[in-house]
Design a protein around this motif. Structure first.
Motif, PDB file in Angstrom:
ATOM      1  N   THR A  56       0.835  -1.206   0.000  1.00  0.00           N
ATOM      2  CA  THR A  56       0.000   0.000   0.000  1.00  0.00           C
ATOM      3  C   THR A  56       0.868   1.253   0.000  1.00  0.00           C
ATOM      4  O   THR A  56       0.566   2.226  -0.700  1.00  0.00           O
ATOM      5  CB  THR A  56      -0.948   0.008   1.219  1.00  0.00           C
ATOM      6  N   PHE A  57       1.959   1.219   0.749  1.00  0.00           N
ATOM      7  CA  PHE A  57       2.899   2.337   0.743  1.00  0.00           C
ATOM      8  C   PHE A  57       3.456   2.566  -0.659  1.00  0.00           C
ATOM      9  O   PHE A  57       3.456   3.685  -1.169  1.00  0.00           O
ATOM     10  CB  PHE A  57       4.042   2.078   1.734  1.00  0.00           C
ATOM     11  N   CYS A  58       3.928   1.493  -1.303  1.00  0.00           N
ATOM     12  CA  CYS A  58       4.502   1.616  -2.647  1.00  0.00           C
ATOM     13  C   CYS A  58       3.476   2.133  -3.642  1.00  0.00           C
ATOM     14  O   CYS A  58       3.778   3.030  -4.442  1.00  0.00           O
ATOM     15  CB  CYS A  58       5.039   0.273  -3.120  1.00  0.00           C
ATOM     16  N   GLU A  59       2.300   1.573  -3.612  1.00  0.00           N
ATOM     17  CA  GLU A  59       1.265   2.001  -4.551  1.00  0.00           C
ATOM     18  C   GLU A  59       0.931   3.473  -4.357  1.00  0.00           C
ATOM     19  O   GLU A  59       0.861   4.238  -5.327  1.00  0.00           O
ATOM     20  CB  GLU A  59       0.010   1.148  -4.388  1.00  0.00           C
ATOM     21  N   ASP A  60       0.759   3.893  -3.124  1.00  0.00           N
ATOM     22  CA  ASP A  60       0.417   5.287  -2.836  1.00  0.00           C
ATOM     23  C   ASP A  60       1.536   6.235  -3.280  1.00  0.00           C
ATOM     24  O   ASP A  60       1.290   7.222  -3.968  1.00  0.00           O
ATOM     25  CB  ASP A  60       0.132   5.445  -1.341  1.00  0.00           C
ATOM     26  N   LEU A  61       2.757   5.917  -2.912  1.00  0.00           N
ATOM     27  CA  LEU A  61       3.891   6.770  -3.247  1.00  0.00           C
ATOM     28  C   LEU A  61       4.122   6.836  -4.757  1.00  0.00           C
ATOM     29  O   LEU A  61       4.229   7.925  -5.337  1.00  0.00           O
ATOM     30  CB  LEU A  61       5.162   6.270  -2.550  1.00  0.00           C
ATOM     31  N   LEU A  62       4.178   5.688  -5.401  1.00  0.00           N
ATOM     32  CA  LEU A  62       4.514   5.661  -6.817  1.00  0.00           C
ATOM     33  C   LEU A  62       3.372   6.150  -7.703  1.00  0.00           C
ATOM     34  O   LEU A  62       3.623   6.761  -8.752  1.00  0.00           O
ATOM     35  CB  LEU A  62       4.982   4.268  -7.225  1.00  0.00           C
ATOM     36  N   TRP A  83       2.618  -4.641  -6.246  1.00  0.00           N
ATOM     37  CA  TRP A  83       3.229  -3.596  -5.416  1.00  0.00           C
ATOM     38  C   TRP A  83       4.109  -4.174  -4.328  1.00  0.00           C
ATOM     39  O   TRP A  83       5.090  -3.553  -3.922  1.00  0.00           O
ATOM     40  CB  TRP A  83       2.146  -2.681  -4.847  1.00  0.00           C
ATOM     41  N   GLU A  84       3.793  -5.358  -3.848  1.00  0.00           N
ATOM     42  CA  GLU A  84       4.656  -5.994  -2.847  1.00  0.00           C
ATOM     43  C   GLU A  84       6.010  -6.349  -3.466  1.00  0.00           C
ATOM     44  O   GLU A  84       7.063  -6.158  -2.854  1.00  0.00           O
ATOM     45  CB  GLU A  84       3.997  -7.241  -2.278  1.00  0.00           C
ATOM     46  N   LEU A  85       5.994  -6.819  -4.702  1.00  0.00           N
ATOM     47  CA  LEU A  85       7.228  -7.125  -5.407  1.00  0.00           C
ATOM     48  C   LEU A  85       8.031  -5.847  -5.658  1.00  0.00           C
ATOM     49  O   LEU A  85       9.259  -5.850  -5.544  1.00  0.00           O
ATOM     50  CB  LEU A  85       6.921  -7.829  -6.727  1.00  0.00           C
ATOM     51  N   VAL A  86       7.348  -4.755  -5.957  1.00  0.00           N
ATOM     52  CA  VAL A  86       8.024  -3.462  -6.144  1.00  0.00           C
ATOM     53  C   VAL A  86       8.764  -3.088  -4.861  1.00  0.00           C
ATOM     54  O   VAL A  86       9.904  -2.633  -4.903  1.00  0.00           O
ATOM     55  CB  VAL A  86       7.017  -2.364  -6.556  1.00  0.00           C
ATOM     56  N   TRP A  87       8.128  -3.302  -3.714  1.00  0.00           N
ATOM     57  CA  TRP A  87       8.782  -3.019  -2.435  1.00  0.00           C
ATOM     58  C   TRP A  87      10.071  -3.831  -2.304  1.00  0.00           C
ATOM     59  O   TRP A  87      11.130  -3.298  -2.007  1.00  0.00           O
ATOM     60  CB  TRP A  87       7.850  -3.304  -1.258  1.00  0.00           C
ATOM     61  N   HIS A  88       9.951  -5.135  -2.521  1.00  0.00           N
ATOM     62  CA  HIS A  88      11.091  -6.023  -2.292  1.00  0.00           C
ATOM     63  C   HIS A  88      12.198  -5.850  -3.331  1.00  0.00           C
ATOM     64  O   HIS A  88      13.377  -6.023  -3.003  1.00  0.00           O
ATOM     65  CB  HIS A  88      10.636  -7.479  -2.231  1.00  0.00           C
ATOM     66  N   GLN A  89      11.851  -5.507  -4.557  1.00  0.00           N
ATOM     67  CA  GLN A  89      12.871  -5.376  -5.601  1.00  0.00           C
ATOM     68  C   GLN A  89      13.483  -3.987  -5.673  1.00  0.00           C
ATOM     69  O   GLN A  89      14.614  -3.859  -6.118  1.00  0.00           O
ATOM     70  CB  GLN A  89      12.282  -5.733  -6.967  1.00  0.00           C
ATOM     71  N   SER A  90      12.746  -2.965  -5.257  1.00  0.00           N
ATOM     72  CA  SER A  90      13.240  -1.606  -5.485  1.00  0.00           C
ATOM     73  C   SER A  90      13.167  -0.676  -4.282  1.00  0.00           C
ATOM     74  O   SER A  90      14.150  -0.054  -3.920  1.00  0.00           O
ATOM     75  CB  SER A  90      12.465  -0.964  -6.642  1.00  0.00           C
ATOM     76  N   MET A  91      12.026  -0.566  -3.682  1.00  0.00           N
ATOM     77  CA  MET A  91      11.787   0.496  -2.701  1.00  0.00           C
ATOM     78  C   MET A  91      12.473   0.279  -1.352  1.00  0.00           C
ATOM     79  O   MET A  91      12.810   1.242  -0.678  1.00  0.00           O
ATOM     80  CB  MET A  91      10.281   0.689  -2.485  1.00  0.00           C
ATOM     81  N   GLN A  92      12.692  -0.965  -0.956  1.00  0.00           N
ATOM     82  CA  GLN A  92      13.283  -1.206   0.360  1.00  0.00           C
ATOM     83  C   GLN A  92      14.730  -0.725   0.455  1.00  0.00           C
ATOM     84  O   GLN A  92      15.282  -0.644   1.536  1.00  0.00           O
ATOM     85  CB  GLN A  92      13.182  -2.674   0.736  1.00  0.00           C
ATOM     86  N   ALA A  97      10.984   0.370   7.138  1.00  0.00           N
ATOM     87  CA  ALA A  97       9.734   0.441   7.886  1.00  0.00           C
ATOM     88  C   ALA A  97       9.940  -0.081   9.301  1.00  0.00           C
ATOM     89  O   ALA A  97      10.717  -1.011   9.528  1.00  0.00           O
ATOM     90  CB  ALA A  97       8.651  -0.364   7.186  1.00  0.00           C
ATOM     91  N   ILE A  98       9.237   0.537  10.215  1.00  0.00           N
ATOM     92  CA  ILE A  98       9.179   0.053  11.593  1.00  0.00           C
ATOM     93  C   ILE A  98       7.740  -0.377  11.838  1.00  0.00           C
ATOM     94  O   ILE A  98       6.810   0.397  11.635  1.00  0.00           O
ATOM     95  CB  ILE A  98       9.595   1.147  12.594  1.00  0.00           C
ATOM     96  N   TYR A  99       7.585  -1.624  12.225  1.00  0.00           N
ATOM     97  CA  TYR A  99       6.252  -2.179  12.478  1.00  0.00           C
ATOM     98  C   TYR A  99       5.877  -1.927  13.928  1.00  0.00           C
ATOM     99  O   TYR A  99       6.614  -2.289  14.843  1.00  0.00           O
ATOM    100  CB  TYR A  99       6.248  -3.677  12.177  1.00  0.00           C
ATOM    101  N   HIS A 100       4.745  -1.270  14.123  1.00  0.00           N
ATOM    102  CA  HIS A 100       4.270  -0.982  15.480  1.00  0.00           C
ATOM    103  C   HIS A 100       2.753  -0.944  15.487  1.00  0.00           C
ATOM    104  O   HIS A 100       2.131  -0.283  14.653  1.00  0.00           O
ATOM    105  CB  HIS A 100       4.819   0.365  15.971  1.00  0.00           C
ATOM    106  N   ASP A 101       2.169  -1.660  16.405  1.00  0.00           N
ATOM    107  CA  ASP A 101       0.728  -1.632  16.632  1.00  0.00           C
ATOM    108  C   ASP A 101      -0.059  -1.895  15.338  1.00  0.00           C
ATOM    109  O   ASP A 101      -0.964  -1.149  14.972  1.00  0.00           O
ATOM    110  CB  ASP A 101       0.325  -0.305  17.268  1.00  0.00           C
ATOM    111  N   SER A 102       0.328  -2.950  14.632  1.00  0.00           N
ATOM    112  CA  SER A 102      -0.337  -3.411  13.407  1.00  0.00           C
ATOM    113  C   SER A 102      -0.211  -2.465  12.222  1.00  0.00           C
ATOM    114  O   SER A 102      -1.005  -2.546  11.271  1.00  0.00           O
ATOM    115  CB  SER A 102      -1.826  -3.700  13.671  1.00  0.00           C
ATOM    116  N   GLU A 103       0.745  -1.557  12.250  1.00  0.00           N
ATOM    117  CA  GLU A 103       0.957  -0.643  11.136  1.00  0.00           C
ATOM    118  C   GLU A 103       2.457  -0.496  10.881  1.00  0.00           C
ATOM    119  O   GLU A 103       3.274  -0.695  11.766  1.00  0.00           O
ATOM    120  CB  GLU A 103       0.345   0.729  11.418  1.00  0.00           C
ATOM    121  N   TYR A 104       2.777  -0.128   9.644  1.00  0.00           N
ATOM    122  CA  TYR A 104       4.161   0.117   9.251  1.00  0.00           C
ATOM    123  C   TYR A 104       4.393   1.620   9.144  1.00  0.00           C
ATOM    124  O   TYR A 104       3.631   2.320   8.475  1.00  0.00           O
ATOM    125  CB  TYR A 104       4.463  -0.520   7.894  1.00  0.00           C
TER     126      TYR A 104
END
Length: 111
Positions: A56-62, A83-92, A97-104
């Protein structure tokens, strides 16, 4: 948490992550320091938003940054973007991200 006894950084992390525990705030501060974020100013410069997941972060940003290019694509291609693949291949590599209270909570590595 009494705000009079907190550093500026502790106060800002407490507000950003909506945390009332000083020990939890300090844990997040230590994690941020591991990425070079050691001041309130760095934190504000690096913070990129809070999302339920990486895709969702990648989709929103890009979609915001490349809206014209994505809008020019046929719909069948727009809906085929993983979009998950975009995160792992490029955006990370540019964000973490810091995971806290069910959100990134996303931060730019190049602040």
């Amino acid at each position: 948490m009494t705000t009079a006894t907190l550093t500026d950084m502790q106060q800002r992390v407490s507000e950003l992550f909506d945390i009332d525990s000083v020990s939890k705030v300090d844990t997040i501060i230590r994690e941020l320091e591991g990425y070079g974020i050691d001041s309130e100013e760095n934190l504000d410069d690096a913070y990129s938003g809070c999302y339920r997941d990486e895709s969702t972060f990648c989709e929103d940003l890009l979609c915001d940054v490349y809206s014209e290019a994505i809008d020019a694509m046929p719909v069948f291609l727009q809906t085929a973007i993983d979009w998950e693949l975009v995160w792992h291949q490029s955006m990370q590599y540019d964000y973490f991200a810091i995971y806290h209270d069910s959100e990134y909570y996303f931060f730019n590595r190049n602040f």
